[in-house]
Design a protein around this motif. Structure first.
Motif, PDB file in Angstrom:
ATOM      1  N   ILE A 125       0.828  -1.196   0.000  1.00  0.00           N
ATOM      2  CA  ILE A 125       0.000   0.000   0.000  1.00  0.00           C
ATOM      3  C   ILE A 125       0.869   1.255   0.000  1.00  0.00           C
ATOM      4  O   ILE A 125       0.612   2.204  -0.759  1.00  0.00           O
ATOM      5  CB  ILE A 125      -0.954  -0.010   1.209  1.00  0.00           C
ATOM      6  N   ASN A 126       1.902   1.247   0.834  1.00  0.00           N
ATOM      7  CA  ASN A 126       2.807   2.401   0.880  1.00  0.00           C
ATOM      8  C   ASN A 126       3.471   2.633  -0.469  1.00  0.00           C
ATOM      9  O   ASN A 126       3.585   3.772  -0.942  1.00  0.00           O
ATOM     10  CB  ASN A 126       3.864   2.209   1.966  1.00  0.00           C
ATOM     11  N   ASP A 127       3.916   1.544  -1.096  1.00  0.00           N
ATOM     12  CA  ASP A 127       4.563   1.660  -2.412  1.00  0.00           C
ATOM     13  C   ASP A 127       3.560   2.168  -3.448  1.00  0.00           C
ATOM     14  O   ASP A 127       3.888   3.041  -4.270  1.00  0.00           O
ATOM     15  CB  ASP A 127       5.119   0.306  -2.854  1.00  0.00           C
ATOM     16  N   LEU A 128       2.356   1.616  -3.426  1.00  0.00           N
ATOM     17  CA  LEU A 128       1.340   2.006  -4.402  1.00  0.00           C
ATOM     18  C   LEU A 128       0.971   3.478  -4.260  1.00  0.00           C
ATOM     19  O   LEU A 128       0.910   4.214  -5.262  1.00  0.00           O
ATOM     20  CB  LEU A 128       0.082   1.152  -4.215  1.00  0.00           C
ATOM     21  N   LEU A 129       0.746   3.919  -3.028  1.00  0.00           N
ATOM     22  CA  LEU A 129       0.364   5.311  -2.808  1.00  0.00           C
ATOM     23  C   LEU A 129       1.475   6.267  -3.218  1.00  0.00           C
ATOM     24  O   LEU A 129       1.204   7.368  -3.714  1.00  0.00           O
ATOM     25  CB  LEU A 129      -0.008   5.517  -1.336  1.00  0.00           C
ATOM     26  N   SER A 130       2.714   5.834  -3.042  1.00  0.00           N
ATOM     27  CA  SER A 130       3.852   6.659  -3.469  1.00  0.00           C
ATOM     28  C   SER A 130       3.870   6.821  -4.983  1.00  0.00           C
ATOM     29  O   SER A 130       4.079   7.926  -5.508  1.00  0.00           O
ATOM     30  CB  SER A 130       5.163   6.024  -2.992  1.00  0.00           C
ATOM     31  N   VAL A 131       3.622   5.728  -5.683  1.00  0.00           N
ATOM     32  CA  VAL A 131       3.576   5.775  -7.148  1.00  0.00           C
ATOM     33  C   VAL A 131       2.434   6.676  -7.621  1.00  0.00           C
ATOM     34  O   VAL A 131       2.614   7.505  -8.529  1.00  0.00           O
ATOM     35  CB  VAL A 131       3.408   4.349  -7.729  1.00  0.00           C
ATOM     36  N   ILE A 132       1.277   6.520  -7.005  1.00  0.00           N
ATOM     37  CA  ILE A 132       0.107   7.314  -7.405  1.00  0.00           C
ATOM     38  C   ILE A 132       0.343   8.798  -7.160  1.00  0.00           C
ATOM     39  O   ILE A 132      -0.020   9.652  -7.974  1.00  0.00           O
ATOM     40  CB  ILE A 132      -1.146   6.829  -6.643  1.00  0.00           C
ATOM     41  N   GLU A 133       0.964   9.094  -6.038  1.00  0.00           N
ATOM     42  CA  GLU A 133       1.225  10.485  -5.676  1.00  0.00           C
ATOM     43  C   GLU A 133       2.142  11.161  -6.702  1.00  0.00           C
ATOM     44  O   GLU A 133       1.965  12.329  -7.053  1.00  0.00           O
ATOM     45  CB  GLU A 133       1.868  10.542  -4.282  1.00  0.00           C
ATOM     46  N   GLN A 134       3.115  10.408  -7.185  1.00  0.00           N
ATOM     47  CA  GLN A 134       4.110  10.969  -8.103  1.00  0.00           C
ATOM     48  C   GLN A 134       3.650  10.981  -9.562  1.00  0.00           C
ATOM     49  O   GLN A 134       4.170  11.725 -10.386  1.00  0.00           O
ATOM     50  CB  GLN A 134       5.415  10.178  -7.998  1.00  0.00           C
ATOM     51  N   HIS A 135       2.655  10.131  -9.877  1.00  0.00           N
ATOM     52  CA  HIS A 135       2.240   9.998 -11.265  1.00  0.00           C
ATOM     53  C   HIS A 135       1.031  10.878 -11.579  1.00  0.00           C
ATOM     54  O   HIS A 135       0.067  10.917 -10.822  1.00  0.00           O
ATOM     55  CB  HIS A 135       1.874   8.536 -11.567  1.00  0.00           C
ATOM     56  N   LYS A 136       1.102  11.566 -12.702  1.00  0.00           N
ATOM     57  CA  LYS A 136      -0.029  12.360 -13.171  1.00  0.00           C
ATOM     58  C   LYS A 136      -0.325  11.941 -14.600  1.00  0.00           C
ATOM     59  O   LYS A 136       0.437  12.246 -15.522  1.00  0.00           O
ATOM     60  CB  LYS A 136       0.282  13.855 -13.103  1.00  0.00           C
ATOM     61  N   ALA A 137      -1.431  11.208 -14.753  1.00  0.00           N
ATOM     62  CA  ALA A 137      -1.777  10.682 -16.072  1.00  0.00           C
ATOM     63  C   ALA A 137      -2.090  11.822 -17.035  1.00  0.00           C
ATOM     64  O   ALA A 137      -2.750  12.796 -16.678  1.00  0.00           O
ATOM     65  CB  ALA A 137      -2.972   9.743 -15.956  1.00  0.00           C
ATOM     66  N   SER A 138      -1.600  11.682 -18.260  1.00  0.00           N
ATOM     67  CA  SER A 138      -1.882  12.675 -19.304  1.00  0.00           C
ATOM     68  C   SER A 138      -2.988  12.205 -20.230  1.00  0.00           C
ATOM     69  O   SER A 138      -3.567  12.987 -20.981  1.00  0.00           O
ATOM     70  CB  SER A 138      -0.615  12.956 -20.116  1.00  0.00           C
ATOM     71  N   GLU A 139      -3.281  10.886 -20.178  1.00  0.00           N
ATOM     72  CA  GLU A 139      -4.353  10.309 -20.984  1.00  0.00           C
ATOM     73  C   GLU A 139      -5.234   9.436 -20.100  1.00  0.00           C
ATOM     74  O   GLU A 139      -4.778   8.885 -19.095  1.00  0.00           O
ATOM     75  CB  GLU A 139      -3.775   9.468 -22.126  1.00  0.00           C
ATOM     76  N   VAL A 140      -6.489   9.279 -20.506  1.00  0.00           N
ATOM     77  CA  VAL A 140      -7.416   8.442 -19.755  1.00  0.00           C
ATOM     78  C   VAL A 140      -7.160   6.980 -20.100  1.00  0.00           C
ATOM     79  O   VAL A 140      -7.065   6.612 -21.270  1.00  0.00           O
ATOM     80  CB  VAL A 140      -8.882   8.816 -20.079  1.00  0.00           C
ATOM     81  N   ALA A 141      -7.007   6.155 -19.066  1.00  0.00           N
ATOM     82  CA  ALA A 141      -6.561   4.767 -19.252  1.00  0.00           C
ATOM     83  C   ALA A 141      -7.656   3.820 -19.708  1.00  0.00           C
ATOM     84  O   ALA A 141      -7.368   2.737 -20.217  1.00  0.00           O
ATOM     85  CB  ALA A 141      -5.935   4.252 -17.959  1.00  0.00           C
TER      86      ALA A 141
END
Length: 448
Positions: A125-141
């Protein structure tokens, strides 16, 4: 309370069961309403699902049955939903088999059943939340019809960041926990009103108040972690935990109750709450699940899921009991001599609105097919506990409890007892025009 009619060689067991149930009611006439005594904690708090059963009630009914039937090892629920009966079975070390047509229900049950790797989950969970926090999607998945109607662009991009981060997680068991937390997040951040299970657009003012999907997902995920911790702790305290897994063998299948093939295994106890009517006009489980499932990798739930089940918002509901109104005359003929309560109800509705009898006939016909399958899954003399609600059609009450009893009796089952209970806080579809009819439920106890 209805007076019991006992016509079986197991008279002593049935009478003992009735006395055990009555003992609660003698102390408190409203005992079975569980007002102020129902909590959705540990595994029961992992998802808010339509028309969930009361955990404490299902648990006490299991205890009551076990007090007179010592041979119970496996509990079966052909309409498993969010897995309330499953959770209470696990808390008693009982094996469990659950079926449901809705993939979201299957996901919820699989997460609840474990494994319960709390320490490892916390790290992931900690790893996932860190990735989400740093990532900003430019396209809708993801892409599906109506996405712009149901999600504002900012939410689409935030959900995409979450979706892509979950997809990158290598452990399937962890992904399932994450998907379930995401399903709760989708329901809260979409443009559909939360006051109904049907998809209805929010007002512009309400849409403007939708918060951050990332922040809400973090809150939901940490809540899930705490619920799983509590679930694991409770199983351990009861002696039903072994190496981060419950001792219960749990089998969850994504199948249609009215079509599935019969199992060679025979189960010892059935506890279930079938839909109270066709999903399109009562509790729309499919519409409730439609948007969350668009943001979940269905292969993580069941690799054999037909994508067409999400082709439109009513697809799951149309595949459920009573989803097809075709051949209603033929269906009625097959039911006419097996339930006089059904026939009386049909005649009443016909006088008001003849078209509406198609809904009732189609639903009961499909329900009866499901009952046939369910009965075949049980060993001889196995008890069945059905929690039922009587909806209304054309403002006429449909006596589902009587209809169910008669259909089961026509298949050789024996009536044991019926409990009538008020529903103090069960979350029903308040905007589906059935709330006024759902103030009470019946608990029908039968034996194969």
């Amino acid at each position: 309370m209805n007076q019991p009619i006992i016509q079986n060689a197991d008279l002593n067991a049935d009478n003992a069961l009735i006395q055990n149930i009555d003992a609660y009611s003698l102390q408190d006439a409203s005992y079975w309403s569980f007002k102020g005594r129902s909590k959705r904690n540990h595994c029961h708090g992992l998802i808010q699902y339509p028309a969930m059963m009361v955990p404490e009630m299902q648990g006490e009914l299991i205890d009551a049955i076990q007090s007179v039937d010592k041979e119970i090892t496996t509990v079966f629920d052909p309409f498993v939903g969010s897995g309330t009966t499953m959770g209470e079975s696990m808390m008693r070390g009982l094996d469990f088999v659950g079926h449901d047509i809705n993939p979201l229900a299957i996901l919820a049950c699989e997460v609840k059943s474990g494994p319960l790797y709390v320490k490892k989950l916390n790290e992931k969970i900690n790893d996932l939340l860190s990735v989400i926090e740093q990532h900003k999607a430019s396209e809708v998945a993801v892409n599906f019809k109506g996405i712009d109607k149901w999600f504002i662009k900012e939410i689409q991009l935030e959900l995409s960041s979450i979706y892509l981060a979950i997809k990158a997680e290598p452990s399937k068991w962890a992904r399932k926990v994450f998907w379930l937390a995401l399903s709760n997040t989708v329901r809260s951040t979409c443009n559909s009103r939360n006051s109904t299970y049907k998809l209805h657009i929010k007002s512009e003012e309400q849409i403007e108040k939708i918060g951050s999907a990332k922040k809400l997902f973090k809150k939901n995920l940490l809540k899930s972690l705490n619920n799983i911790k509590e679930h694991k702790k409770m199983l351990d305290e009861k002696g039903y935990l072994k190496r981060s897994k419950g001792v219960s063998q749990v089998t969850i299948k994504n199948v249609d109750a009215k079509l599935r093939k019969k199992s060679e295994l025979k189960y010892d106890l059935l506890i279930s709450s079938p839909p109270y009517g066709d999903n399109s006009t009562t509790v729309t489980y499919g519409q409730f699940s439609y948007l969350p499932l668009q943001w979940i990798d269905l292969a993580d739930i069941n690799e054999k899921i037909d994508p067409s089940i999400l082709s439109y918002q009513n697809a799951i509901d149309s595949s459920s009991l009573g989803g097809s109104l075709k051949e209603s005359k033929e269906k009625r003929l097959k039911l006419i001599n097996r339930s006089h309560s059904l026939e009386e109800c049909i005649e009443k509705i016909t006088k008001v609105n003849p078209e509406n009898i198609k809904k009732l006939i189609s639903f009961i016909y499909d329900l009866d097919l499901s009952l046939e399958n369910a009965i075949e899954e049980l060993r001889d003399n196995a008890y069945m506990i059905w929690t039922l609600g009587n909806r209304r059609i054309s403002d006429i009450e449909v006596p589902l409890d009587k209809i169910m009893r008669e259909l089961l009796e026509s298949r050789g089952c024996t009536y044991v007892y019926e409990i009538e209970r008020t529903i103090p806080s069960k979350r029903m579809a308040s905007r589906n025009q059935i709330a006024s009819t759902m103030g009470k439920e019946s608990v029908l106890i039968m034996r194969r």
